[in-house]
Enzyme design. Structure first.
Site, short mmCIF file in Angstrom:
data_model
loop_
_atom_site.label_atom_id
_atom_site.label_comp_id
_atom_site.label_asym_id
_atom_site.label_seq_id
_atom_site.Cartn_x
_atom_site.Cartn_y
_atom_site.Cartn_z
N SER A 141 10.37 8.90 -3.57
CA SER A 141 10.88 9.07 -2.21
C SER A 141 11.84 10.25 -2.22
CB SER A 141 11.65 7.81 -1.81
OG SER A 141 12.42 8.01 -0.65
N TYR A 154 17.96 0.94 -2.77
CA TYR A 154 16.62 1.54 -2.64
C TYR A 154 16.59 2.88 -3.37
CZ TYR A 154 12.42 3.59 -0.55
OH TYR A 154 11.19 4.18 -0.36
P1 NDP Z 1 4.00 -0.06 3.44
O1 NDP Z 1 4.98 -1.17 3.66
O2 NDP Z 1 3.05 0.26 4.51
O3 NDP Z 1 3.17 -0.32 2.09
C1 NDP Z 1 3.76 -0.91 0.97
C2 NDP Z 1 2.65 -1.46 0.09
O4 NDP Z 1 3.26 -2.08 -1.05
C3 NDP Z 1 1.82 -2.51 0.79
O5 NDP Z 1 0.46 -2.29 0.53
C4 NDP Z 1 2.26 -3.81 0.15
O6 NDP Z 1 1.17 -4.71 0.06
C5 NDP Z 1 2.64 -3.34 -1.25
N1 NDP Z 1 3.52 -4.29 -1.94
C6 NDP Z 1 4.76 -4.69 -1.59
N2 NDP Z 1 5.20 -5.60 -2.47
C7 NDP Z 1 4.22 -5.76 -3.40
C8 NDP Z 1 4.06 -6.57 -4.54
N3 NDP Z 1 5.02 -7.40 -4.96
N4 NDP Z 1 2.91 -6.46 -5.25
C9 NDP Z 1 1.92 -5.63 -4.85
N5 NDP Z 1 2.01 -4.85 -3.77
C10 NDP Z 1 3.15 -4.93 -3.06
O7 NDP Z 1 4.89 1.20 3.07
P2 NDP Z 1 4.53 2.68 2.51
O8 NDP Z 1 3.10 2.92 2.54
O9 NDP Z 1 5.43 3.59 3.19
O10 NDP Z 1 5.05 2.53 1.00
C11 NDP Z 1 4.34 3.05 -0.11
C12 NDP Z 1 5.32 3.69 -1.06
O11 NDP Z 1 5.87 4.87 -0.47
C13 NDP Z 1 6.52 2.82 -1.45
O12 NDP Z 1 6.77 2.95 -2.83
C14 NDP Z 1 7.65 3.43 -0.64
O13 NDP Z 1 8.90 3.20 -1.22
C15 NDP Z 1 7.26 4.89 -0.66
N6 NDP Z 1 7.90 5.71 0.36
C16 NDP Z 1 7.60 5.54 1.69
C17 NDP Z 1 8.25 6.30 2.64
C18 NDP Z 1 8.01 6.10 4.09
O14 NDP Z 1 8.75 6.66 4.92
N7 NDP Z 1 6.99 5.37 4.51
C19 NDP Z 1 9.21 7.34 2.28
C20 NDP Z 1 9.44 7.44 0.87
C21 NDP Z 1 8.80 6.67 -0.04
P3 NDP Z 1 1.23 -6.31 0.21
O15 NDP Z 1 2.38 -6.63 1.10
O16 NDP Z 1 -0.11 -6.64 0.80
O17 NDP Z 1 1.39 -6.81 -1.19
#
Ligand code: NDP
Length: 244
Positions: A141, A154
Protein backbone atom coordinates in the site's frame (compact mmCIF):
# COMPACT_ATOMS: atom_id res chain seq x y z
CA UNK A 1 -2.90 -20.50 -24.06
CA UNK A 2 0.30 -18.71 -25.07
CA UNK A 3 3.71 -20.25 -24.38
CA UNK A 4 4.28 -17.54 -21.74
CA UNK A 5 1.14 -18.59 -19.88
CA UNK A 6 1.81 -19.02 -16.18
CA UNK A 7 0.17 -20.71 -13.25
CA UNK A 8 -0.94 -17.88 -10.97
CA UNK A 9 -2.34 -18.26 -7.46
CA UNK A 10 -4.15 -15.24 -6.00
CA UNK A 11 -5.20 -14.85 -2.37
CA UNK A 12 -8.16 -12.59 -1.67
CA UNK A 13 -9.60 -13.00 -5.16
CA UNK A 14 -13.25 -12.67 -4.13
CA UNK A 15 -13.41 -8.87 -4.54
CA UNK A 16 -11.54 -5.68 -5.38
CA UNK A 17 -7.95 -5.89 -6.57
CA UNK A 18 -7.68 -9.69 -6.37
CA UNK A 19 -10.80 -10.14 -8.48
CA UNK A 20 -9.61 -7.55 -11.01
CA UNK A 21 -6.20 -9.23 -11.18
CA UNK A 22 -7.87 -12.58 -11.86
CA UNK A 23 -9.84 -11.08 -14.74
CA UNK A 24 -6.78 -9.33 -16.19
CA UNK A 25 -4.45 -12.31 -15.91
CA UNK A 26 -7.04 -14.74 -17.27
CA UNK A 27 -7.48 -12.45 -20.27
CA UNK A 28 -3.70 -12.75 -20.81
CA UNK A 29 -4.05 -16.55 -20.97
CA UNK A 30 -2.59 -17.35 -17.55
CA UNK A 31 -4.01 -20.28 -15.57
CA UNK A 32 -5.61 -18.99 -12.38
CA UNK A 33 -6.12 -20.56 -8.99
CA UNK A 34 -8.14 -18.34 -6.68
CA UNK A 35 -8.51 -18.30 -2.91
CA UNK A 36 -10.61 -16.43 -0.34
CA UNK A 37 -13.22 -17.23 2.29
CA UNK A 38 -16.31 -16.23 0.26
CA UNK A 39 -16.47 -19.23 -2.04
CA UNK A 40 -19.79 -18.15 -3.58
CA UNK A 41 -17.96 -15.18 -5.10
CA UNK A 42 -15.06 -17.35 -6.26
CA UNK A 43 -17.42 -19.86 -7.80
CA UNK A 44 -19.13 -17.12 -9.81
CA UNK A 45 -15.83 -15.61 -10.91
CA UNK A 46 -14.23 -18.89 -11.98
CA UNK A 47 -17.40 -19.83 -13.90
CA UNK A 48 -17.26 -16.48 -15.69
CA UNK A 49 -13.55 -16.78 -16.53
CA UNK A 50 -13.95 -20.37 -17.68
CA UNK A 51 -16.97 -19.49 -19.84
CA UNK A 52 -14.81 -16.82 -21.50
CA UNK A 53 -12.26 -19.50 -22.46
CA UNK A 54 -9.91 -19.07 -19.52
CA UNK A 55 -8.56 -21.59 -17.03
CA UNK A 56 -9.57 -20.87 -13.44
CA UNK A 57 -10.15 -22.91 -10.30
CA UNK A 58 -10.76 -21.93 -6.71
CA UNK A 59 -10.44 -23.24 -3.18
CA UNK A 60 -11.66 -21.81 0.10
CA UNK A 61 -8.74 -20.12 1.82
CA UNK A 62 -8.17 -18.39 5.12
CA UNK A 63 -4.68 -16.89 4.94
CA UNK A 64 -4.44 -16.62 8.73
CA UNK A 65 -4.20 -20.42 8.87
CA UNK A 66 -0.80 -21.70 7.71
CA UNK A 67 -2.19 -25.21 7.05
CA UNK A 68 -4.93 -23.75 4.90
CA UNK A 69 -2.42 -21.81 2.80
CA UNK A 70 -0.22 -24.89 2.45
CA UNK A 71 -3.25 -26.92 1.29
CA UNK A 72 -4.14 -24.14 -1.15
CA UNK A 73 -0.68 -24.14 -2.72
CA UNK A 74 -0.67 -27.97 -2.79
CA UNK A 75 -3.98 -27.87 -4.66
CA UNK A 76 -2.49 -25.49 -7.24
CA UNK A 77 0.43 -27.84 -7.69
CA UNK A 78 -1.78 -30.90 -7.99
CA UNK A 79 -3.90 -29.16 -10.60
CA UNK A 80 -1.08 -27.68 -12.71
CA UNK A 81 2.15 -29.31 -11.55
CA UNK A 82 3.70 -25.96 -10.60
CA UNK A 83 3.19 -22.48 -9.14
CA UNK A 84 4.74 -19.71 -11.20
CA UNK A 85 3.27 -16.63 -9.53
CA UNK A 86 1.90 -16.28 -6.01
CA UNK A 87 -0.05 -13.05 -5.55
CA UNK A 88 -0.27 -12.40 -1.81
CA UNK A 89 -3.14 -9.95 -1.99
CA UNK A 90 -5.58 -10.73 0.85
CA UNK A 91 -5.80 -7.84 3.29
CA UNK A 92 -8.03 -6.02 5.77
CA UNK A 93 -8.03 -2.40 6.92
CA UNK A 94 -10.15 -1.78 10.03
CA UNK A 95 -8.73 1.69 10.79
CA UNK A 96 -9.07 3.41 14.17
CA UNK A 97 -7.04 5.67 16.45
CA UNK A 98 -4.71 3.73 18.72
CA UNK A 99 -6.42 5.14 21.80
CA UNK A 100 -9.63 3.33 20.79
CA UNK A 101 -7.74 0.15 21.78
CA UNK A 102 -9.44 -2.05 19.22
CA UNK A 103 -6.89 -4.72 19.92
CA UNK A 104 -8.83 -7.50 18.20
CA UNK A 105 -8.72 -5.47 14.98
CA UNK A 106 -4.97 -4.88 15.42
CA UNK A 107 -4.55 -8.65 15.73
CA UNK A 108 -6.71 -9.29 12.66
CA UNK A 109 -4.64 -6.88 10.55
CA UNK A 110 -1.42 -8.52 11.71
CA UNK A 111 -2.86 -11.99 11.13
CA UNK A 112 -4.20 -11.33 7.62
CA UNK A 113 -1.82 -8.69 6.26
CA UNK A 114 1.48 -9.93 7.72
CA UNK A 115 1.07 -13.56 8.75
CA UNK A 116 -1.03 -14.18 5.65
CA UNK A 117 1.83 -13.04 3.41
CA UNK A 118 4.35 -15.08 5.42
CA UNK A 119 2.13 -18.15 5.14
CA UNK A 120 2.00 -17.60 1.38
CA UNK A 121 5.79 -17.43 1.22
CA UNK A 122 6.21 -20.47 3.47
CA UNK A 123 3.88 -22.52 1.28
CA UNK A 124 5.06 -21.43 -2.16
CA UNK A 125 8.79 -20.77 -1.70
CA UNK A 126 9.82 -24.46 -1.43
CA UNK A 127 7.75 -25.24 -4.53
CA UNK A 128 9.41 -22.42 -6.49
CA UNK A 129 12.88 -23.41 -5.31
CA UNK A 130 12.24 -27.02 -6.34
CA UNK A 131 10.97 -26.05 -9.80
CA UNK A 132 13.84 -23.57 -10.26
CA UNK A 133 11.74 -20.43 -10.73
CA UNK A 134 8.89 -18.47 -9.23
CA UNK A 135 7.55 -15.02 -8.57
CA UNK A 136 5.91 -13.45 -5.53
CA UNK A 137 3.73 -10.41 -6.08
CA UNK A 138 2.96 -8.99 -2.66
CA UNK A 139 0.32 -6.29 -2.36
CA UNK A 140 1.35 -3.58 0.11
CA UNK A 141 0.00 0.00 0.00
CA UNK A 142 1.09 3.63 -0.07
CA UNK A 143 0.78 2.97 3.67
CA UNK A 144 4.00 0.97 3.35
CA UNK A 145 5.82 4.28 2.78
CA UNK A 146 4.00 6.74 5.06
CA UNK A 147 1.88 6.73 8.21
CA UNK A 148 -1.31 8.67 8.89
CA UNK A 149 -3.62 9.01 11.91
CA UNK A 150 -5.94 6.00 12.46
CA UNK A 151 -3.71 3.93 10.18
CA UNK A 152 -0.78 3.20 12.51
CA UNK A 153 -1.34 -0.56 12.72
CA UNK A 154 -2.46 -0.93 9.11
CA UNK A 155 0.65 0.97 7.94
CA UNK A 156 2.80 -1.12 10.28
CA UNK A 157 1.51 -4.27 8.57
CA UNK A 158 2.24 -2.81 5.15
CA UNK A 159 5.72 -1.59 6.20
CA UNK A 160 6.23 -5.21 7.28
CA UNK A 161 5.10 -6.55 3.90
CA UNK A 162 7.57 -4.18 2.25
CA UNK A 163 10.41 -5.30 4.56
CA UNK A 164 9.61 -8.99 4.07
CA UNK A 165 9.46 -8.55 0.29
CA UNK A 166 12.78 -6.73 0.20
CA UNK A 167 14.38 -9.37 2.44
CA UNK A 168 13.08 -12.15 0.24
CA UNK A 169 14.42 -10.39 -2.83
CA UNK A 170 17.86 -9.95 -1.28
CA UNK A 171 18.01 -13.60 -0.27
CA UNK A 172 17.06 -14.81 -3.72
CA UNK A 173 19.78 -16.01 -6.07
CA UNK A 174 17.71 -15.13 -9.10
CA UNK A 175 15.47 -18.18 -8.83
CA UNK A 176 12.64 -16.32 -7.17
CA UNK A 177 11.51 -12.87 -8.22
CA UNK A 178 9.73 -10.48 -5.87
CA UNK A 179 7.45 -7.61 -6.74
CA UNK A 180 5.84 -5.26 -4.25
CA UNK A 181 2.77 -3.53 -5.65
CA UNK A 182 1.60 -0.59 -3.55
CA UNK A 183 -1.77 0.87 -4.44
CA UNK A 184 -3.05 4.29 -3.47
CA UNK A 185 -6.78 4.64 -2.92
CA UNK A 186 -8.52 2.04 -5.06
CA UNK A 187 -12.19 1.14 -5.46
CA UNK A 188 -12.86 -2.05 -3.51
CA UNK A 189 -14.60 -3.33 -0.39
CA UNK A 190 -11.56 -2.60 1.80
CA UNK A 191 -13.06 0.31 3.77
CA UNK A 192 -16.10 -1.84 4.69
CA UNK A 193 -14.00 -3.42 7.45
CA UNK A 194 -13.72 -0.09 9.35
CA UNK A 195 -15.88 -0.30 12.46
CA UNK A 196 -14.68 2.89 14.19
CA UNK A 197 -17.38 5.51 13.33
CA UNK A 198 -15.02 8.52 13.08
CA UNK A 199 -12.44 6.65 11.00
CA UNK A 200 -15.21 5.36 8.75
CA UNK A 201 -16.53 8.89 8.21
CA UNK A 202 -13.02 10.29 7.56
CA UNK A 203 -12.41 7.58 4.98
CA UNK A 204 -15.34 8.77 2.86
CA UNK A 205 -13.54 12.02 1.97
CA UNK A 206 -10.14 10.30 1.73
CA UNK A 207 -11.50 7.72 -0.68
CA UNK A 208 -13.49 10.17 -2.83
CA UNK A 209 -10.78 10.04 -5.50
CA UNK A 210 -10.01 6.41 -6.25
CA UNK A 211 -8.45 4.26 -8.93
CA UNK A 212 -10.42 1.43 -10.49
CA UNK A 213 -9.12 -1.95 -9.26
CA UNK A 214 -8.21 -2.70 -12.88
CA UNK A 215 -5.38 -0.13 -12.61
CA UNK A 216 -3.68 -2.25 -9.95
CA UNK A 217 -4.41 -5.41 -11.91
CA UNK A 218 -2.54 -3.78 -14.79
CA UNK A 219 0.55 -3.28 -12.59
CA UNK A 220 0.39 -6.91 -11.43
CA UNK A 221 0.08 -8.11 -15.03
CA UNK A 222 3.02 -5.93 -16.07
CA UNK A 223 5.28 -7.39 -13.38
CA UNK A 224 4.13 -10.96 -14.06
CA UNK A 225 4.71 -10.67 -17.81
CA UNK A 226 8.40 -9.75 -17.64
CA UNK A 227 10.96 -12.20 -18.98
CA UNK A 228 12.80 -14.35 -16.40
CA UNK A 229 15.86 -12.11 -16.25
CA UNK A 230 13.83 -9.02 -15.30
CA UNK A 231 12.67 -8.51 -11.71
CA UNK A 232 10.28 -5.57 -11.22
CA UNK A 233 10.71 -4.86 -7.52
CA UNK A 234 8.42 -2.00 -6.49
CA UNK A 235 5.45 -0.37 -8.18
CA UNK A 236 3.46 2.43 -6.52
CA UNK A 237 0.22 3.38 -8.25
CA UNK A 238 -1.74 6.44 -7.10
CA UNK A 239 -4.69 8.33 -8.56
CA UNK A 240 -3.22 11.26 -10.50
CA UNK A 241 -5.45 13.67 -8.58
CA UNK A 242 -4.28 12.47 -5.16
CA UNK A 243 -1.20 13.74 -3.32
CA UNK A 244 -1.07 10.68 -0.99
P1 NDP B 1 -11.25 -5.95 -0.71
O1 NDP B 1 -11.80 -5.85 0.68
O2 NDP B 1 -12.16 -5.73 -1.84
O3 NDP B 1 -10.53 -7.38 -0.90
C1 NDP B 1 -9.82 -7.98 0.14
C2 NDP B 1 -9.70 -9.46 -0.18
O4 NDP B 1 -9.00 -10.10 0.90
C3 NDP B 1 -11.05 -10.15 -0.30
O5 NDP B 1 -11.05 -11.00 -1.42
C4 NDP B 1 -11.16 -10.96 0.97
O6 NDP B 1 -11.86 -12.17 0.72
C5 NDP B 1 -9.70 -11.28 1.25
N1 NDP B 1 -9.47 -11.66 2.64
C6 NDP B 1 -9.66 -10.93 3.76
N2 NDP B 1 -9.37 -11.68 4.84
C7 NDP B 1 -8.96 -12.89 4.38
C8 NDP B 1 -8.54 -14.09 5.00
N3 NDP B 1 -8.44 -14.21 6.33
N4 NDP B 1 -8.20 -15.13 4.20
C9 NDP B 1 -8.29 -15.04 2.86
N5 NDP B 1 -8.69 -13.94 2.22
C10 NDP B 1 -9.02 -12.89 2.99
O7 NDP B 1 -10.04 -4.93 -0.73
P2 NDP B 1 -8.85 -4.65 -1.81
O8 NDP B 1 -9.09 -5.37 -3.06
O9 NDP B 1 -8.66 -3.22 -1.83
O10 NDP B 1 -7.62 -5.29 -1.02
C11 NDP B 1 -6.62 -6.07 -1.65
C12 NDP B 1 -5.26 -5.67 -1.11
O11 NDP B 1 -4.94 -4.34 -1.55
C13 NDP B 1 -5.15 -5.65 0.41
O12 NDP B 1 -3.92 -6.22 0.80
C14 NDP B 1 -5.17 -4.16 0.73
O13 NDP B 1 -4.54 -3.87 1.94
C15 NDP B 1 -4.44 -3.60 -0.47
N6 NDP B 1 -4.64 -2.18 -0.70
C16 NDP B 1 -5.86 -1.69 -1.09
C17 NDP B 1 -6.03 -0.33 -1.27
C18 NDP B 1 -7.34 0.25 -1.62
O14 NDP B 1 -7.51 1.48 -1.57
N7 NDP B 1 -8.33 -0.53 -2.02
C19 NDP B 1 -4.93 0.62 -1.11
C20 NDP B 1 -3.70 0.00 -0.70
C21 NDP B 1 -3.57 -1.34 -0.53
P3 NDP B 1 -12.85 -12.93 1.72
O15 NDP B 1 -13.46 -11.90 2.61
O16 NDP B 1 -13.83 -13.58 0.80
O17 NDP B 1 -11.98 -13.92 2.44
Amino acid sequence: MTNTAKVVAITGASSGIGEAAARRLAADGHRLFLGARRTDRLEELTAELTAAGGTADFQRLDVTDADDVRAFVSAVRERHGRVDVMVNNAGVMPLSPLEALRTEEWDRMIDVNVRGVLHGIAAALPVMRAQGSGHFVNIASVGAYEVSPTAAVYCATKFAVRAISEGLRQESDGTVRVTLVSPGVTESELADSISDPAAREAMKAYRAVALPASAIAEAIAYAASQPAQIDVNEVVVRPAASAR
